[in-house]
Design a protein around this motif. Structure first.
Motif, PDB file in Angstrom:
ATOM      1  N   ALA A 143       0.827  -1.211   0.000  1.00  0.00           N
ATOM      2  CA  ALA A 143       0.000   0.000   0.000  1.00  0.00           C
ATOM      3  C   ALA A 143       0.860   1.259   0.000  1.00  0.00           C
ATOM      4  N   LEU A 144       1.935   1.230   0.766  1.00  0.00           N
ATOM      5  CA  LEU A 144       2.855   2.371   0.798  1.00  0.00           C
ATOM      6  C   LEU A 144       3.548   2.550  -0.559  1.00  0.00           C
ATOM      7  N   GLU A 145       3.941   1.446  -1.152  1.00  0.00           N
ATOM      8  CA  GLU A 145       4.580   1.519  -2.467  1.00  0.00           C
ATOM      9  C   GLU A 145       3.645   2.164  -3.478  1.00  0.00           C
ATOM     10  N   GLN A 146       2.381   1.812  -3.417  1.00  0.00           N
ATOM     11  CA  GLN A 146       1.406   2.390  -4.355  1.00  0.00           C
ATOM     12  C   GLN A 146       1.255   3.896  -4.111  1.00  0.00           C
ATOM     13  N   LEU A 147       1.209   4.305  -2.885  1.00  0.00           N
ATOM     14  CA  LEU A 147       1.068   5.737  -2.561  1.00  0.00           C
ATOM     15  C   LEU A 147       2.300   6.540  -2.983  1.00  0.00           C
TER      16      LEU A 147
END
Length: 291
Positions: free
Chosen positions: A283-287
C-alpha cells in the motif's frame, strides 16, 4: 611544515583557527578580500602572516591549502609558481588530483583534504572534532602527513583514492545542503497549515537536530539499513497508511511539487528494512509511486 592558506571563507577560516591548536604554524594567509583576511589575522594574533599576493604565501609556506571554490582550484593552481619544495592541497570535495596537475608537473606534491562538515561563519577547531575528512595524495608521504593533520584536528581520515568524486560529493550534498532544502519545504508546509512562517525554523530545527543525533548514535553500529531504521520515527515506520494517504492528498491539493518530493523521499524510506507486513508495504509503495 609551515602552512599557507589561500582562501578565508567559512572552511578556510575554520582551518586557520584550527591549525594552531593542532600544532601547525600558519605562515601565510590571503583571501579574496583583504579586509576579511586582515580581520582573521587580527583575531588569531597573526597580523604578520597576512600577505597581499598568493605568490607571497608560496614563498613562506611548504604546505599550501587552496580553500577556494571548486571551480577556481584548477585556474588558481595553474597561475602560481610551484616548486618541488611545495605540497599543495585543495579542499574541494568534487575534485580529484587532476585539478592540481600544473603543480604536480612542476614537482610539487599534491593532495586533497575535504572535511565532511558544514562550517558556519566564525567556526573553529571544534567543528573538526569527530568528523571524517576525505584525503587523497599522489605521494604516500603527503598522504600520511594529511592523515596526521586530520587526527590532530580531532577527525578521522577517509581514503578517497579511486573514489568517484561526483558521487561522493553528491552524497555530501544530500546529507548537508539538501537538509536545508527540506527545511525550506517544511517551512512552506508549516505556513500552509496556518502556522506563523516566522516560527517555522525555531519549531522544526530541533526536530532535525534530534534525528541527526539519533543517526550519529546509530552510525556506531556500522550498518546503514538497521542504523537508519533505529533513527527513524513517524508514519512510514509504523505502517500508518491512512496518515500517509491523508498527507499526500493534502499536499496534492496545495503544492504538486512538494507532493512529488514527499513521494520520492517515501520511496527512499521503503528501501530500509521496515517492520511492516507485506500488505502494508504494498500500500505504501502504491502511494509513493511517481505521479
Amino acid at each position: 611544515m609551515n602552512v599557507g592558506l589561500i582562501g578565508v571563507g567559512r572552511l578556510g577560516g575554520a582551518l586557520a583557527r584550527a591549525l594552531g591548536p593542532a600544532g601547525l604554524t600558519l605562515t601565510g594567509l590571503i583571501g579574496a578580500g583583504d579586509a576579511r583576511a586582515t580581520r582573521l589575522g587580527r583575531e588569531l594574533g597573526l597580523e604578520q602572516v597576512v600577505v597581499r599576493t598568493a605568490n607571497e604565501v608560496l614563498a613562506r609556506a611548504e604546505l599550501v591549502f587552496l580553500a577556494v571554490p571548486d571551480g577556481a582550484v584548477e585556474t588558481l593552481c595553474a597561475a602560481l609558481p610551484w616548486t618541488a619544495s611545495h605540497a599543495v592541497v585543495h579542499t574541494a570535495g568534487s575534485l580529484g588530483l587532476s585539478a592540481l596537475q600544473t603543480a604536480r608537473t612542476r614537482g610539487a606534491r599534491v593532495g586533497a583534504f575535504h572535511p565532511l562538515q558544514s562550517f558556519a561563519e566564525g567556526a573553529g577547531a571544534a567543528r573538526f572534532v569527530g568528523i571524517r575528512v576525505g584525503i587523497e595524495a599522489a605521494d604516500a608521504g603527503l598522504c600520511a602527513e594529511l592523515e596526521v593533520l586530520c587526527r590532530a584536528l580531532g577527525g578521522q581520515p577517509l581514503a578517497l583514492a579511486g573514489v568517484d568524486r561526483a558521487g561522493y560529493h553528491a552524497a555530501a550534498v544530500f546529507a548537508s545542503n539538501y537538509v536545508v532544502a527540506l527545511h525550506a519545504a517544511a517551512a512552506r508546509l508549516f505556513e500552509l497549515a496556518g502556522l506563523p512562517a516566522s516560527e517555522a525554523l525555531s519549531a522544526l530545527a530541533p526536530l532535525t537536530l534530534g534525528v541527526a543525533e539519533n543517526i550519529v548514535t546509530a552510525a556506531h553500529g556500522g550498518s546503514v539499513g538497521p542504523g537508519l531504521l533505529a533513527a527513524l520515527t513517524g508514519p512510514v515506520l509504523r505502517g500508518d497508511v491512512g496518515t500517509v494517504r491523508a498527507q499526500l492528498a493534502q499536499l496534492v491539493s496545495q503544492d504538486a511539487e512538494l507532493a512529488d518530493l514527499y513521494r520520492a523521499l517515501g520511496r527512499q524510506l521503503l528501501g530500509l528494512p521496515l517492520p511492516v507486513v507485506s500488505e502494508v508495504r504494498a500500500a505504501l509503495e502504491q502511494l509513493f509511486r511517481a505521479s
